[in-house]
Design an enzyme around this catalytic site. Structure first.
Site, short mmCIF file in Angstrom:
data_model
loop_
_atom_site.label_atom_id
_atom_site.label_comp_id
_atom_site.label_asym_id
_atom_site.label_seq_id
_atom_site.Cartn_x
_atom_site.Cartn_y
_atom_site.Cartn_z
N GLY A 99 69.30 1.50 -4.74
CA GLY A 99 70.14 1.11 -6.01
C GLY A 99 71.69 1.45 -5.46
O GLY A 99 72.15 0.90 -4.36
N ASP A 116 73.23 3.97 -4.59
CA ASP A 116 73.21 4.80 -3.17
C ASP A 116 73.31 4.02 -1.96
O ASP A 116 73.50 4.57 -0.92
CB ASP A 116 72.18 5.77 -3.27
CG ASP A 116 72.23 6.68 -4.37
OD1 ASP A 116 73.31 7.47 -4.64
OD2 ASP A 116 71.27 6.72 -5.48
N GLY A 117 72.83 2.71 -2.11
CA GLY A 117 72.90 1.81 -0.70
C GLY A 117 71.49 1.67 -0.24
O GLY A 117 70.48 1.43 -1.18
N ASP A 158 65.66 -9.03 -4.20
CA ASP A 158 65.41 -10.36 -3.42
C ASP A 158 66.43 -10.71 -2.69
O ASP A 158 66.39 -11.40 -1.44
CB ASP A 158 64.83 -11.19 -4.52
CG ASP A 158 63.87 -10.22 -5.30
OD1 ASP A 158 62.93 -9.67 -4.97
OD2 ASP A 158 63.79 -10.74 -6.64
#
Length: 315
Positions: free
Chosen positions: A222, A224-225, A252
């Site tokens: 998400g 956070d990377g 995707d």
């Protein structure tokens, strides 16, 4: 060429609302319909980047006919497998602050002959594929082991496979040693049966999936990377997003970026991060084009912030 297989594709209808009030008559500020399903989204991102892609999808009813037409409009070669049931329609409601409410339909119940036809369609189109991406949930009628059989057939054909699914389907497929698996943080936690509080926890979980059969793990964390654990090492990538408009299809887009950049090592991770960051700043499930990407904003490092708490803003 990137070949994708989406056993449960959809038409994705997105409505942008001024507010979401239960029980009220709501009028959308904007709306759109896109071809959907995780593998279809990968194909859309690949096509948007200017690469050739073929999408294997079951198509049924007028919804399937519309999906087939929309795929062509997006520059995607559709390898449709006719099925008796109608292609599902999913609804996404988007509020001004970026909050999403999604209603996903179950999809048609595929008969054994239809399931086998999908497997054969992938085999028939796999010869010139650089990667085959197998993505999304399984529709009613397909056992969790269906993806495992698909991965085995792809490997027998000599092709590389990226798998983006979750739950029992992911667990069953690991024994067939997919070349890449791409869980998000929740799916990664589910796969190892424990919560993940930090990036370090995610690294350990990814290493466990590799021990269980995955050659590489590309994990979306998400805001956070993203994390990549493969035979080149353990890598962490991040890029700032000015404004999050919709995260539908962002994972995707990340997988498409990763595969079109070779599907291995830190350079491919950087491409994944650039594509995912661009996607969340676009409406609905719109896939980024090269003009939307900002590779200079991406940071990829082998110094993974193991103590970073997932979900907390980066310092």
């Amino acid at each position: 060429m990137i070949l994708t297989i989406t056993p449960n594709p959809s038409l994705d209808r997105t409505y942008e609302l001024p507010s979401l009030d239960r029980g009220a008559v709501l009028r959308a500020a904007r709306d759109r319909v896109d071809p959907g399903g995780k593998g279809v989204n990968v194909s859309r991102a690949v096509a948007a980047a200017g690469h050739r892609t073929v999408a294997v999808v079951p198509l049924g009813g007028p919804e399937g006919a519309l999906l087939d037409r929309l795929l062509g409009e997006h520059g995607i070669e559709a390898a449709g497998v006719p099925v008796a049931g109608s292609t599902r329609v999913n609804i996404t409601l988007v509020e001004p602050d970026g909050t999403l409410t999604k209603v996903n339909a179950a999809g048609p119940d595929l008969a054994p002959a239809e399931a086998e036809a999908l497997l054969e369609a992938v085999r028939n189109r796999s010869a010139d594929a650089d990667w085959i991406a197998c993505c999304g949930s399984l529709p009613p009628g397909l056992r969790p082991e269906w993806y495992a059989e698909l991965v085995a057939r792809i490997h027998r054909a000599g092709a590389r496979v990226a798998l983006d699914t979750s739950g029992a389907a992911l667990t069953a497929a690991l024994q067939e040693r997919p070349d890449v698996v791409k869980p998000n943080a929740e799916e990664l936690a589910e796969a190892v049966g424990r919560p993940l509080a930090t990036v370090g926890d995610a690294v350990k979980a990814a290493e466990e999936l590799r021990e269980r059969g995955a050659a590489a793990v590309l994990a979306s964390l998400g805001a956070d990377g993203q994390l990549l654990v493969d035979d080149s090492g353990t890598w962490f990538g991040h890029a700032p997003a000015d404004a999050v408009r919709s995260n539908v299809g962002a994972g995707d887009a990340s997988l498409a970026g990763f595969l079109t950049a070779g599907g291995h090592g830190p350079a491919a991770l950087a491409a994944a991060v650039a594509h995912g960051t661009a996607a969340v700043q676009l409406p609905g499930s719109v896939m980024p084009t090269p003009a939307d990407l900002d590779p200079a904003a991406v940071t990829v490092t082998g110094s993974v912030p193991l103590d970073r708490v997932l979900g907390e803003p980066a310092s």
